[in-house]
Design a protein around this motif. Structure first.
Motif, PDB file in Angstrom:
ATOM      1  N   GLU A 112       0.837  -1.209   0.000  1.00  0.00           N
ATOM      2  CA  GLU A 112       0.000   0.000   0.000  1.00  0.00           C
ATOM      3  C   GLU A 112       0.869   1.254   0.000  1.00  0.00           C
ATOM      4  O   GLU A 112       1.968   1.272   0.551  1.00  0.00           O
ATOM      5  N   MET A 113       0.352   2.312  -0.631  1.00  0.00           N
ATOM      6  CA  MET A 113       1.078   3.575  -0.690  1.00  0.00           C
ATOM      7  C   MET A 113       0.755   4.441   0.525  1.00  0.00           C
ATOM      8  O   MET A 113      -0.408   4.633   0.868  1.00  0.00           O
ATOM      9  N   LEU A 114       1.781   4.977   1.145  1.00  0.00           N
ATOM     10  CA  LEU A 114       1.602   5.918   2.240  1.00  0.00           C
ATOM     11  C   LEU A 114       1.525   7.342   1.692  1.00  0.00           C
ATOM     12  O   LEU A 114       0.695   8.148   2.123  1.00  0.00           O
ATOM     13  N   GLY A 118       3.066  13.809  -6.227  1.00  0.00           N
ATOM     14  CA  GLY A 118       2.052  14.773  -6.637  1.00  0.00           C
ATOM     15  C   GLY A 118       1.150  15.208  -5.509  1.00  0.00           C
ATOM     16  O   GLY A 118       0.520  16.274  -5.575  1.00  0.00           O
ATOM     17  N   ALA A 119       1.083  14.400  -4.438  1.00  0.00           N
ATOM     18  CA  ALA A 119       0.291  14.767  -3.264  1.00  0.00           C
ATOM     19  C   ALA A 119       1.195  15.460  -2.243  1.00  0.00           C
ATOM     20  O   ALA A 119       2.412  15.263  -2.237  1.00  0.00           O
ATOM     21  N   VAL A 120       0.600  16.257  -1.381  1.00  0.00           N
ATOM     22  CA  VAL A 120       1.359  16.924  -0.321  1.00  0.00           C
ATOM     23  C   VAL A 120       1.465  15.990   0.879  1.00  0.00           C
ATOM     24  O   VAL A 120       0.456  15.443   1.340  1.00  0.00           O
ATOM     25  N   CYS A 121       2.677  15.779   1.358  1.00  0.00           N
ATOM     26  CA  CYS A 121       2.900  14.944   2.539  1.00  0.00           C
ATOM     27  C   CYS A 121       2.623  15.786   3.781  1.00  0.00           C
ATOM     28  O   CYS A 121       3.359  16.731   4.070  1.00  0.00           O
ATOM     29  N   LYS A 122       1.578  15.453   4.514  1.00  0.00           N
ATOM     30  CA  LYS A 122       1.134  16.277   5.637  1.00  0.00           C
ATOM     31  C   LYS A 122       1.543  15.740   7.002  1.00  0.00           C
ATOM     32  O   LYS A 122       1.206  16.332   8.020  1.00  0.00           O
ATOM     33  N   CYS A 174       8.274  12.572   3.377  1.00  0.00           N
ATOM     34  CA  CYS A 174       8.861  13.190   2.174  1.00  0.00           C
ATOM     35  C   CYS A 174       9.367  14.552   2.629  1.00  0.00           C
ATOM     36  O   CYS A 174       8.569  15.496   2.740  1.00  0.00           O
ATOM     37  N   ILE A 175      10.635  14.662   2.920  1.00  0.00           N
ATOM     38  CA  ILE A 175      11.139  15.798   3.684  1.00  0.00           C
ATOM     39  C   ILE A 175      10.869  17.145   3.028  1.00  0.00           C
ATOM     40  O   ILE A 175      10.470  18.101   3.691  1.00  0.00           O
ATOM     41  N   THR A 176      11.051  17.258   1.706  1.00  0.00           N
ATOM     42  CA  THR A 176      10.811  18.542   1.034  1.00  0.00           C
ATOM     43  C   THR A 176       9.324  18.846   0.981  1.00  0.00           C
ATOM     44  O   THR A 176       8.895  19.973   1.283  1.00  0.00           O
ATOM     45  N   SER A 177       8.531  17.859   0.620  1.00  0.00           N
ATOM     46  CA  SER A 177       7.080  18.048   0.566  1.00  0.00           C
ATOM     47  C   SER A 177       6.533  18.405   1.938  1.00  0.00           C
ATOM     48  O   SER A 177       5.725  19.321   2.084  1.00  0.00           O
ATOM     49  N   PHE A 178       6.984  17.694   2.966  1.00  0.00           N
ATOM     50  CA  PHE A 178       6.508  17.934   4.327  1.00  0.00           C
ATOM     51  C   PHE A 178       6.945  19.303   4.832  1.00  0.00           C
ATOM     52  O   PHE A 178       6.141  20.069   5.368  1.00  0.00           O
ATOM     53  N   GLY A 179       8.224  19.617   4.636  1.00  0.00           N
ATOM     54  CA  GLY A 179       8.746  20.873   5.175  1.00  0.00           C
ATOM     55  C   GLY A 179       8.191  22.107   4.499  1.00  0.00           C
ATOM     56  O   GLY A 179       7.958  23.133   5.155  1.00  0.00           O
ATOM     57  N   ALA A 213       4.758  16.207  -3.425  1.00  0.00           N
ATOM     58  CA  ALA A 213       5.915  15.325  -3.290  1.00  0.00           C
ATOM     59  C   ALA A 213       6.421  14.869  -4.650  1.00  0.00           C
ATOM     60  O   ALA A 213       5.638  14.671  -5.587  1.00  0.00           O
ATOM     61  N   ARG A 214       7.720  14.687  -4.749  1.00  0.00           N
ATOM     62  CA  ARG A 214       8.323  14.129  -5.964  1.00  0.00           C
ATOM     63  C   ARG A 214       8.433  12.611  -5.872  1.00  0.00           C
ATOM     64  O   ARG A 214       8.524  11.929  -6.881  1.00  0.00           O
ATOM     65  N   GLU A 215       8.433  12.097  -4.638  1.00  0.00           N
ATOM     66  CA  GLU A 215       8.636  10.679  -4.432  1.00  0.00           C
ATOM     67  C   GLU A 215       7.372   9.988  -3.927  1.00  0.00           C
ATOM     68  O   GLU A 215       6.381  10.631  -3.582  1.00  0.00           O
TER      69      GLU A 215
END
Length: 220
Positions: A57-59, A63-67, A101-106, A111-113
């Protein structure tokens, strides 16, 4: 007429002090990094929540924002990016490690990954907003964040060093030395991708090392 000053957080603090909330695995993790106040612990206990993920399963999807930031209580996660039809594994993490996803989260941007479960996972989750509240209201939380960031930077620097300077066999030996607990739990194709080599190359290295070990055992 005297002016009465009301502390808007007093009610929350009083409620937290009177309400017994079980200690979160996230709180235990934080305390092992650096001591934090009982108030900070109570806030984490209140805000951190469990999350379960099935194998495959994907966490987080690109393309989605890691919150959220996730503490892995059980299981293994991997991060990967897609280049055309090829998946490139960027990290593999197991129990008692933080994943996001450190960049997306911060930056709270797409997210790129991708982050995928390689096993059934049990996670403890803390949101971006709650983490920012900790930073803003509890000075010691910033020390925790700095220490975790320093550790992650050292690990990223080491991965960059390995990727650029080590030959294939040395890369695999380093993986054995540092992630031996994951060795028999992660499919070889993902380990090969993480180490920047083909599956065929990894298979040859494993076979060569196995023959070498068997030869030593026969001599003994």
């Amino acid at each position: 007429m005297p002016i009465t000053t009301v502390n808007p957080t007093h009610g929350v603090e009083e409620w937290l002090s009177k309400t017994i909330i079980p200690e979160s695995p996230f709180t235990l993790f934080v305390k092992n990094v650096h001591p934090v106040s009982t108030e900070a612990q109570a806030f984490i206990n209140q805000k951190a929540y469990p999350c379960q993920l099935n194998k495959g399963e994907m966490l987080v999807s690109a393309g989605a924002v890691c919150k959220n930031v996730y503490l892995i209580r059980k299981g293994i996660l991997r991060s990967y990016i897609k280049e055309e039809k090829k998946e490139i594994t960027t990290w593999i993490l197991g129990e008692q490690e933080l994943a996001t996803c450190i960049t997306s989260f911060g930056l709270q941007q797409p997210a790129r990954e991708n982050i995928q479960a390689l096993e059934d996972c049990e996670l403890s989750t803390l949101s971006f907003d709650d983490l920012q509240y900790l930073y803003d209201n509890f000075p010691e939380a910033n020390i925790v964040g700095r220490k975790i960031l320093e550790r992650n930077y050292r690990e990223a620097e080491e991965r960059a060093f390995i990727a650029r300077l080590m030959e294939a066999t040395s890369k695999y030996k380093h993986f054995i030395a540092t992630k031996s607990d994951l060795l028999n739990r992660v499919p070889l194709k993902f380990i090969a991708s993480y180490l920047g080599m083909t599956l065929e190359t990894l298979s040859r290295i494993r076979s060569k090392l196995s023959r070498s070990i068997n030869g030593i055992n026969e001599l003994n």
